[in-house]
Structure formats: structure tokens, C-alpha cells
Scaffold this active site. Structure first.
Site, PDB file in Angstrom:
ATOM      1  N   SER A 171      14.339  -0.040 -27.188  1.00 48.49           N
ATOM      2  CA  SER A 171      15.932   0.681 -28.283  1.00 48.49           C
ATOM      3  C   SER A 171      15.161   0.171 -29.710  1.00 48.49           C
ATOM      4  O   SER A 171      13.544  -0.514 -29.580  1.00 48.49           O
ATOM      5  CB  SER A 171      16.861  -0.430 -28.070  1.00 48.49           C
ATOM      6  OG  SER A 171      16.612  -1.196 -29.164  1.00 48.49           O
ATOM      7  N   VAL A 172      15.628   0.733 -30.366  1.00 52.70           N
ATOM      8  CA  VAL A 172      14.817   0.441 -31.764  1.00 52.70           C
ATOM      9  C   VAL A 172      14.759  -0.945 -32.716  1.00 52.70           C
ATOM     10  O   VAL A 172      14.070  -0.619 -33.566  1.00 52.70           O
ATOM     11  CB  VAL A 172      15.607   2.325 -33.090  1.00 52.70           C
ATOM     12  CG1 VAL A 172      17.614   1.001 -32.556  1.00 52.70           C
ATOM     13  CG2 VAL A 172      15.457   2.111 -34.438  1.00 52.70           C
ATOM     14  N   LYS A 173      15.678  -1.531 -32.126  1.00 56.41           N
ATOM     15  CA  LYS A 173      15.764  -2.404 -32.523  1.00 56.41           C
ATOM     16  C   LYS A 173      14.669  -3.562 -32.085  1.00 56.41           C
ATOM     17  O   LYS A 173      14.537  -4.738 -33.060  1.00 56.41           O
ATOM     18  CB  LYS A 173      16.820  -3.454 -32.332  1.00 56.41           C
ATOM     19  CG  LYS A 173      18.341  -2.715 -32.731  1.00 56.41           C
ATOM     20  CD  LYS A 173      18.697  -2.118 -33.937  1.00 56.41           C
ATOM     21  CE  LYS A 173      19.100  -3.310 -34.914  1.00 56.41           C
ATOM     22  NZ  LYS A 173      19.732  -3.333 -35.889  1.00 56.41           N
ATOM     23  N   ASP A 174      13.517  -3.496 -31.416  1.00 56.98           N
ATOM     24  CA  ASP A 174      12.524  -4.131 -31.393  1.00 56.98           C
ATOM     25  C   ASP A 174      12.378  -4.425 -33.003  1.00 56.98           C
ATOM     26  O   ASP A 174      11.357  -5.368 -32.937  1.00 56.98           O
ATOM     27  CB  ASP A 174      11.557  -3.606 -30.756  1.00 56.98           C
ATOM     28  CG  ASP A 174      12.283  -3.645 -28.395  1.00 56.98           C
ATOM     29  OD1 ASP A 174      13.078  -4.096 -28.689  1.00 56.98           O
ATOM     30  OD2 ASP A 174      11.027  -3.430 -28.036  1.00 56.98           O
ATOM     31  N   THR A 231      19.787  -5.525 -29.974  1.00 57.36           N
ATOM     32  CA  THR A 231      18.839  -6.555 -31.046  1.00 57.36           C
ATOM     33  C   THR A 231      18.607  -7.505 -30.148  1.00 57.36           C
ATOM     34  O   THR A 231      17.699  -8.546 -30.442  1.00 57.36           O
ATOM     35  CB  THR A 231      19.369  -7.320 -32.396  1.00 57.36           C
ATOM     36  OG1 THR A 231      20.386  -5.520 -33.072  1.00 57.36           O
ATOM     37  CG2 THR A 231      18.819  -7.999 -33.442  1.00 57.36           C
TER      38      THR A 231
END
Ligand code: PMP
Length: 340
Positions: A45-48, A78
Site C-alpha cells: 500500500s501507499v502507506k509504506d 499504515t
């Protein structure tokens, strides 16, 4: 010499994700719609990105010391990013999550070795809200930091310094518009700021789900929510520190059904299995593309975020019984083997 990427450490696997031209959305909008493949990060995901920037920032400020603990309240992604980064750097982590999030996310967090605390979903004003619970746990734990992704602007810096310049480079400096939905606002605000630094004419649009208050805020200055959404990770009711000063030019609101239509088409026609926030983002990108085409911009080029993998939602978005229970349309290829 190989052009294929080689990385020196596993943390270097975060970011520098591919950008892909989306065929169906481009045809629907009459222009180019590009998707940033954030599901290709190690935590899918983008949250890395936010996790890495927040932890590096806490180290740089001297708050996070060797052997320390990172505590965070999160809808899941996240937490997965923090667990991976914490493992790579030798930290422990405690993740607080509302218990209505997908089972896959909870199982993943446990599998990664995070200490998982679940709380009932409740209003932000309630002291037992997952965000406040995580802050309290951080305060009560020795040698711990609270990641505070909503109001810690190291989150949006990940996108000012990473995602935005990557999109700019991948699109050869020709970007007419960018849009995505907001959870913390780190992605939208950070990419918006980073792209405007390159060219202030890039049009930035918020794509809000129902149940969130930001569409009305950017449209008429009032934080007011209408309707509801089952999309995980997006839907904000306040101006977080990450959203403060975000250069947002226009706004769209998309229903879960509209997002699901793109989730279905991208899966069936282009072989991409995504979560619902990605579908909502793509619906917004098509709307933004159409707006620019209608204004006479020649072949506008729009970018959006493909936030996470659909494999994270097998028990929800891709489950016929769950969809029926939520009153949502069932993807036609799932309908036949229902247990009803
Ligand atoms: N989509 C998904 C699936 C997410 O988990 C998140 C993060 N909460 C977002 C979108 C929104 O990203 P941001 O927090 O940067 O606004």
C-alpha cells in the site's frame, strides 16, 4: 547494463513505484489516465511511504532510540507499513485499529509481529477512539513514539519528496491534473504541493467518498458529511495538519458504487485487483479528465493513486455475502457461489 532496478536495502524497496496507463479510464475520460502502482510497495500500500518517513523523522529528531517502540492508530495499511519498517530497523510496534476493518489487515499485522490492539469504532471526540487510544499507549510505554500520521507532517513530506517528483519524472514533466481521496491527507496534500512546485498550473482535485466532510469544506467552506461509505482508509471529517495549506483547486464526490464499477472494470478488463479507495480515485480521475477535456485542454494527462491491493479485501469487497449485507451490488462473477 541492466535497466532493471537493484536495491541495496529492503527499505529502498519503498517508493519508486511504476506508473501505468489505464486503458478503460483513459477511454472513458477521452484523455490519458495514469495510475501510480502503490500496491507494489513491500507492504502492498501507499502507506509504506508515510511509515518510512515518520520513523526516519522520529530518529532524526532523537525521539526514537535503538530498541524503541512505534505506536500508531490506523485503519490498517499504515500499521502494516510501520510493522515492516520497524522490523527492518529493529524497533517494536503497537498498532491500534478499529475492529470493523478487514480481517486480512488484522491477520497481516499479527503475522508481521505487530502487537495489535482493536477498539470499537467510535467518534473522533470519544477518548476511546483508536487515534486517542494509540496516543495514550505511546505515552504510557517506555521509549515509545507516537507516529501520529494524521497530524505529523513527515507523512506528507513522503509525498512531497517522493511520490510527486516520481510522477513528474514518469510523466516527462507533462502533468495536467492529479486527484485522490483523503484518509490523513498526506498523499493528496503532499503530491499536490510537490507537483505545484514543478508547475503551479497542475490542477489538483480532491475525490471524496460519501460520509466524509471534505467535499463540502472545499466546495463551500463547511465541514459537513453526507451519506456513508464502506471504503477503508479514506473519509476524513476534519482538516488534519497534513491537509493544512494543501493547494486544492476543485473537488468531486464519488459513491462506493461508482468506485466499485472501476474496481470491477480494472479487474476484468485490465487484470488489476485493487481496493475500493483505488476505484474511487480512478472515478475521480475520469471526472477530472472530462473536466479538462470540456475546457478545451488538449489531450490532458491525469495521474491518480492505486492505493492498495484487493487481496487485502477478500472477505469484504470481494465477498458476495458481505456486499449483500452492506446493500452494495455484487460483482457478477462472484454471485453464483453464494452460501445463501
Ligand atoms: N487508501 C487506502 C486503502 C488507505 O489505507 C489510505 C490511508 N489511510 C488512503 C487511501 C489515504 O491515504 P492518506 O492517508 O495519505 O490520505
Amino acid at each position: 547494463m541492466t535497466q532493471l532496478p537493484v536495491r541495496q536495502t529492503t527499505l529502498d524497496l519503498i517508493g519508486k513505484t511504476p506508473l501505468v496507463l489505464l486503458k478503460g479510464p483513459s477511454e472513458a475520460a477521452g484523455c490519458e489516465i495514469w495510475g501510480k502502482c502503490e500496491f507494489a510497495n513491500p507492504g502492498a500500500s501507499v502507506k509504506d511511504r508515510a511509515a518510512l518517513w515518520i520513523i526516519r523523522d522520529a530518529e532524526a529528531r532523537g525521539e526514537l532510540k535503538p530498541g524503541g517502540t512505534v505506536v500508531e492508530g490506523t485503519a490498517g495499511n499504515t500499521g502494516i507499513g510501520i510493522a515492516l519498517v520497524a522490523n527492518a530497523l529493529g524497533y517494536k510496534c503497537v498498532i491500534v485499529m478499529p475492529d470493523n476493518q478487514s480481517k486480512e489487515k488484522m491477520d497481516t499485522l499479527r503475522a508481521l509481529g505487530a502487537e495489535l490492539v482493536t477498539v470499537p469504532p467510535t467518534k473522533f471526540a470519544d477518548p476511546n477512539h483508536f487515534v486517542h487510544t494509540s496516543r495514550r499507549i505511546a505515552e504510557e510505554t517506555e521509549n515509545a513514539v507516537w507516529a501520529n500520521q494524521f497530524d505529523n507532517i513527515a507523512n506528507r513530506r513522503a509525498h512531497i519528496e517522493g511520490t510527486a517528483p516520481e510522477i513528474w519524472e514518469q510523466m516527462d514533466g507533462r502533468v495536467d491534473g492529479f486527484t485522490c481521496a483523503v484518509g490523513t491527507g498526506g498523499t493528496l496534500a503532499g503530491v499536490a504541493m510537490g507537483l505545484k512546485e514543478k508547475d503551479e498550473n497542475v490542477r489538483i482535485a480532491l475525490t471524496d467518498p460519501y460520509g466524509a466532510a471534505l467535499f463540502n469544506y472545499y466546495a463551500c467552506g463547511e465541514l459537513k458529511a453526507e451519506g456513508s461509505s464502506v471504503a477503508e482508509g479514506i473519509g476524513q471529517g476534519r482538516i488534519t495538519a497534513n491537509l493544512e495549506g494543501a493547494p486544492i483547486d476543485t473537488q468531486f464526490r464519488m459513491s462506493d458504487e461508482e468506485g466499485m464499477e472501476w474496481v470491477a472494470r480494472l479487474l476484468r478488463e485490465e487484470g488489476l485487483c485493487l481496493g475500493l479507495s483505488s476505484g474511487i480515485n480512478v472515478a475521480g480521475a475520469v471526472a477530472l479528465g472530462r473536466q479538462l477535456v470540456a475546457e478545451g485542454v488538449e489531450n490532458p494527462r491525469i495521474a491518480t493513486i492505486l492505493c492498495d491491493t484487493g487481496f487485502r479485501y477478500l472477505s469484504t469487497l470481494y465477498n458476495a455475502d458481505w456486499l449483500r449485507e452492506k446493500g452494495l451490488p455484487v460483482f457478477d462473477w462472484l454471485g453464483s457461489d453464494s452460501q445463501d
